[in-house]
Design an enzyme around this catalytic site. Structure first.
Site, PDB file in Angstrom:
ATOM      1  N   LYS A  52       0.845  -1.204   0.000  1.00  0.00           N
ATOM      2  CA  LYS A  52       0.000   0.000   0.000  1.00  0.00           C
ATOM      3  C   LYS A  52       0.877   1.251   0.000  1.00  0.00           C
ATOM      4  O   LYS A  52       0.609   2.214  -0.719  1.00  0.00           O
ATOM      5  CB  LYS A  52      -0.957  -0.022   1.205  1.00  0.00           C
ATOM      6  N   GLN A  96      -4.954  -1.405   9.163  1.00  0.00           N
ATOM      7  CA  GLN A  96      -4.802  -2.739   8.581  1.00  0.00           C
ATOM      8  C   GLN A  96      -5.432  -3.780   9.515  1.00  0.00           C
ATOM      9  O   GLN A  96      -5.180  -3.782  10.718  1.00  0.00           O
ATOM     10  CB  GLN A  96      -3.310  -3.032   8.349  1.00  0.00           C
ATOM     11  N   ASP A 119     -11.176   2.780   3.254  1.00  0.00           N
ATOM     12  CA  ASP A 119     -11.478   1.352   3.114  1.00  0.00           C
ATOM     13  C   ASP A 119     -12.974   1.117   2.876  1.00  0.00           C
ATOM     14  O   ASP A 119     -13.378   0.023   2.482  1.00  0.00           O
ATOM     15  CB  ASP A 119     -11.084   0.605   4.405  1.00  0.00           C
TER      16      ASP A 119
HETATM   17  N1  GUN Z   1      -6.950  -6.897   5.732  1.00  0.00           N
HETATM   18  C1  GUN Z   1      -7.260  -7.717   4.694  1.00  0.00           C
HETATM   19  N2  GUN Z   1      -7.872  -7.010   3.724  1.00  0.00           N
HETATM   20  C2  GUN Z   1      -7.952  -5.732   4.155  1.00  0.00           C
HETATM   21  C3  GUN Z   1      -8.452  -4.534   3.586  1.00  0.00           C
HETATM   22  O1  GUN Z   1      -8.997  -4.480   2.476  1.00  0.00           O
HETATM   23  N3  GUN Z   1      -8.323  -3.414   4.356  1.00  0.00           N
HETATM   24  C4  GUN Z   1      -7.761  -3.443   5.585  1.00  0.00           C
HETATM   25  N4  GUN Z   1      -7.703  -2.306   6.257  1.00  0.00           N
HETATM   26  N5  GUN Z   1      -7.282  -4.526   6.143  1.00  0.00           N
HETATM   27  C5  GUN Z   1      -7.374  -5.667   5.426  1.00  0.00           C
END
Ligand code: GUN
Length: 281
Positions: A52, A96, A119
């Site tokens: 990311k 996350q 998100d």
């Molecule tokens: N953990 C697994 N997939 C995601 C996601 O799309 N966003 C976040 N914040 N954590 C995750």
């Protein structure tokens, strides 16, 4: 043989569009920034977080990195989020997941300002999606829509079947397909006659979380098959929820794993970061 839907190249297209948008904003003196918060050091999460941040760099988005120890308390994390909510130099906030067990995930996600919730997990944004108001949409299902449309397939009027009903993928996926005027059926682990239902699909989106579960017997000839799963098989190779070798013989188009939906999730996160500037006015 099915046409291969190339998530890697479509995700690069999207990131290039975001890069252009971010560069236009910077000419007006606007910086786009994303706070990325990781608590603890789960290895899979570390890989996602690193990717990311790399995507932010590619697009010209400033990433603010918060790597917090496993022992961080819920109150400490809530305080950080409240501070970031108020911080004008931060457009997006990403926590996350998963969080350590002693932290209540819902409480954390609910605290993120809906205007910074890149998100798309906040109940306000989920509500906006369900009634067609502007807001942030969960990145993976939003990426699936882009994959289908940019590969030249029409959703309007088509039979769309979603396998899986999670809050992050299945449910928002169904709402997005509906928004595109698809005829949508949501199936799950308790669905009776799953094969029959899945076989009706012109567009089949699979997010069930079981390696290689969906073989050709679930798929109508010529269907567009989107595989959201990611697992390691017995030979430690990456695979999806779809049995690729079996389904590619019958489908009209199919996403590979890796290189299908995966890269789209991060591209859509970048798109949401650029969009956050508009939402924040
Ligand atoms: N953990 C697994 N997939 C995601 C996601 O799309 N966003 C976040 N914040 N954590 C995750």
């Amino acid at each position: 043989m099915a046409i291969l839907i190339d998530g890697k190249s479509i995700s690069t297209q999207i990131k290039d569009e975001v890069k252009e948008q971010v560069s236009e904003l910077s000419k007006k003196g606007i910086t786009v920034s994303l706070a990325v918060i990781q608590v603890g050091n789960d290895p899979a999460s570390s890989v996602y977080v690193r990717n990311k941040k790399k995507a932010c760099e590619y697009c010209g988005i400033k990433s603010l990195s918060y790597e917090l120890p496993e022992e961080t308390t819920e109150e400490e994390l809530l305080k950080l989020i409240r501070d970031l909510n108020e911080n004008k130099d931060c457009n997006g906030i990403l926590v996350q997941l998963p969080l350590p067990k002693h932290i209540n995930e819902d409480r954390i996600l609910d605290e993120i300002s809906p205007l910074k919730d890149v998100d798309g997990f906040h109940p306000v944004n989920v509500g906006c999606l369900s009634i067609g108001k502007p807001g942030f949409v969960s990145c993976t299902p939003a990426g699936v829509i882009e994959l289908i449309k940019r590969s030249g397939y029409t959703i309007e009027g088509k039979e769309c079947v979603v396998i899986g009903r999670s809050n992050i993928v299945g449910k928002p996926m169904a709402l997005l397909l509906l928004r595109e005027n698809g005829t949508v059926t949501v199936t799950h682990s308790r669905t009776q006659n799953l094969k029959e239902v899945a076989k009706r699909a012109d567009i089949l989106v699979v997010a069930i979380g079981k390696p290689k579960m969906i073989d050709a017997s679930y798929v109508k000839e010529g269907a567009v098959v989107i595989d959201v799963g990611i697992h390691r098989d017995s030979e430690n190779k990456l695979c999806g929820d779809v049995d690729f070798e079996s389904v590619e013989k019958i489908a009209g188009a199919i996403t590979p794993v890796p290189g299908g939906v995966g890269p789209m999730t991060i591209a859509m996160l970048m798109k949401n970061c650029a969009h956050s500037v508009e939402l924040q006015g």
